[in-house]
Design an enzyme around this catalytic site. Structure first.
Site, PDB file in Angstrom:
ATOM      1  N   ASN A 218       0.848  -1.190   0.000  1.00 39.17           N
ATOM      2  CA  ASN A 218       0.000   0.000   0.000  1.00 39.17           C
ATOM      3  C   ASN A 218       0.886   1.244   0.000  1.00 39.17           C
ATOM      4  O   ASN A 218       2.110   1.149  -0.088  1.00 39.17           O
ATOM      5  CB  ASN A 218      -0.977  -0.011   1.178  1.00 39.17           C
ATOM      6  CG  ASN A 218      -0.279  -0.029   2.528  1.00 39.17           C
ATOM      7  OD1 ASN A 218       0.837   0.480   2.685  1.00 39.17           O
ATOM      8  ND2 ASN A 218      -0.930  -0.597   3.527  1.00 39.17           N
ATOM      9  N   ARG A 219       0.269   2.400   0.094  1.00 37.40           N
ATOM     10  CA  ARG A 219       0.994   3.654  -0.021  1.00 37.40           C
ATOM     11  C   ARG A 219       2.118   3.767   1.017  1.00 37.40           C
ATOM     12  O   ARG A 219       3.269   4.036   0.686  1.00 37.40           O
ATOM     13  CB  ARG A 219       0.016   4.821   0.133  1.00 37.40           C
ATOM     14  CG  ARG A 219       0.542   6.163  -0.339  1.00 37.40           C
ATOM     15  CD  ARG A 219      -0.404   7.292   0.050  1.00 37.40           C
ATOM     16  NE  ARG A 219      -1.744   7.158  -0.466  1.00 37.40           N
ATOM     17  CZ  ARG A 219      -2.213   7.793  -1.535  1.00 37.40           C
ATOM     18  NH1 ARG A 219      -1.432   8.587  -2.230  1.00 37.40           N
ATOM     19  NH2 ARG A 219      -3.465   7.639  -1.920  1.00 37.40           N
ATOM     20  N   GLU A 221       3.496   1.420   2.891  1.00 37.46           N
ATOM     21  CA  GLU A 221       4.494   0.356   2.773  1.00 37.46           C
ATOM     22  C   GLU A 221       5.478   0.644   1.644  1.00 37.46           C
ATOM     23  O   GLU A 221       6.685   0.402   1.783  1.00 37.46           O
ATOM     24  CB  GLU A 221       3.790  -0.987   2.549  1.00 37.46           C
ATOM     25  CG  GLU A 221       3.046  -1.492   3.782  1.00 37.46           C
ATOM     26  CD  GLU A 221       2.059  -2.592   3.466  1.00 37.46           C
ATOM     27  OE1 GLU A 221       1.560  -3.223   4.423  1.00 37.46           O
ATOM     28  OE2 GLU A 221       1.747  -2.831   2.272  1.00 37.46           O
ATOM     29  N   ASP A 290      -6.560  -6.810   2.625  1.00 38.35           N
ATOM     30  CA  ASP A 290      -6.804  -8.256   2.572  1.00 38.35           C
ATOM     31  C   ASP A 290      -7.724  -8.599   1.413  1.00 38.35           C
ATOM     32  O   ASP A 290      -7.536  -9.605   0.718  1.00 38.35           O
ATOM     33  CB  ASP A 290      -7.437  -8.732   3.887  1.00 38.35           C
ATOM     34  CG  ASP A 290      -6.535  -8.534   5.089  1.00 38.35           C
ATOM     35  OD1 ASP A 290      -5.319  -8.393   4.901  1.00 38.35           O
ATOM     36  OD2 ASP A 290      -7.055  -8.526   6.219  1.00 38.35           O
TER      37      ASP A 290
END
Length: 335
Positions: A218-219, A221, A290
């Site tokens: 994601n952003r 991470e 998820d």
């Protein structure tokens, strides 16, 4: 580039989306909510007292990789899980909950050296008003699983690879997915030509996943893994560059960088594509990542990937954030 409108072929692909066999490896957790009345303060400390009404005040559900299992089952995939639980009541509850989803839980191994990862939230209701989370208690060990346990996990994985269409790795850095296991998993999947889809942990180096088929940071991470924290809030061009850089550096076939309200960036050998998402009424973002992994896996099981798979993931995540809490999106609703 930015992708155009979905084609009729995409609609047909979703219509055929059911079944598929997924092996899910990762950090499995038990999410427990304890509910009660919080209408008085303790006489011995200035803290509220939570009066729990017996066993009915406890709600338990699979969390972490367990929520990915629930999402996959919502999409009607067959799921076998591989991970660690402790020799405790939480491990028993977690195994029973995942089994109740219809998953094969024979790959959940008991590690006597660690507790089951437990996230316990205390929720109080005062004066018959809206419930309020008061506190959360985490029971966990984050140190890497022993080499002995990793060997056992890899043996379980290897025995099941011939029976599945896709392998998913859900890493929360809770110890069940150390570098030794991740690298062994990549080697096994590449040797058997089974796609490996990874939802990475919030770590600075993705070297442990090098060679995986697809990675879905994601952003935040992606910012951590690229050393550019805070830089991806508005710059889609920079996001595309980071996604492609991660892909090349770690020999990933595909990177899907999810950008919440801004949709996702797909980076593969054909270039980078921005796929906007439809505006939604966001109630709770819990579990959206998820759902993305589950949708990408379900698409791969049915032989479609790339832009169409990311459209599907965007759609599933968009429905997910309109729900309260981490809830699987049923396949009929997705259709």
């Amino acid at each position: 580039k930015t992708a155009g409108r979905p084609s009729s072929g995409f609609v047909d692909a979703i219509a055929r989306l059911d079944g598929g066999r997924v092996l899910l490896v990762g950090d499995f957790m038990l999410d427990e909510t304890v509910r009660g009345a919080a209408e008085r303060l303790s006489p011995d400390a200035p803290v509220p007292v939570l009066a729990v009404d017996g066993e009915s005040g406890f709600e338990r559900r699979p969390g972490g990789a367990g929520n990915v299992a629930a999402c996959l089952r919502g999409l009607e995939a067959e799921v076998a899980v591989v991970g660690l639980v402790g020799p405790d009541d939480a491990g028993r509850h977690l195994t029973e909950a995942i089994d109740a989803l219809g998953c094969d839980t024979d790959g959940l191994l008991v590690d006597s050296d660690r507790p089951t990862t437990l996230k316990r939230s205390l929720v109080g209701l005062a004066q018959h008003r809206h419930p309020q989370k008061m506190f959360r208690m985490d029971v966990e060990r984050r140190d890497p699983a022993s080499s002995e346990m990793v060997t056992k996990l890899l043996a379980v994985i290897e025995a099941r690879l011939s029976e599945v269409d896709v392998v998913c790795l859900e890493d929360y850095a809770k110890g069940a997915c150390p570098t030794e296991l991740c690298r062994g998993l990549v080697e096994l999947c590449r040797s058997r030509q089974v796609p490996l889809l990874v939802d990475p942990a919030a770590i600075e180096d993705y070297g442990r996943y090098a060679g995986a088929t697809l990675v879905t940071p994601n952003r935040s991470e992606a910012e951590l893994a690229s050393g550019l924290q805070g830089e991806l809030q508005t710059d889609l061009g920079l996001a595309a560059g980071i996604a492609d850089s991660l892909r090349v550096r770690h020999d990933f076939e595909t990177v899907v960088l999810t950008l919440d309200r801004d949709g996702a960036i797909l980076a593969n050998p054909d270039g980078c594509t921005h796929l906007p998402t439809q505006a939604r009424s966001v109630y709770d973002v819990t579990g959206a990542g998820d759902m993305v992994l589950a949708a990408l896996a379900a698409a791969r099981c049915r032989g479609f990937g790339g832009v169409e798979a990311v459209r599907l993931a965007n759609l599933a995540a968009g429905i997910e954030v309109e729900l309260i809490g981490a809830q699987p999106v049923p396949l009929p609703e997705l259709r």
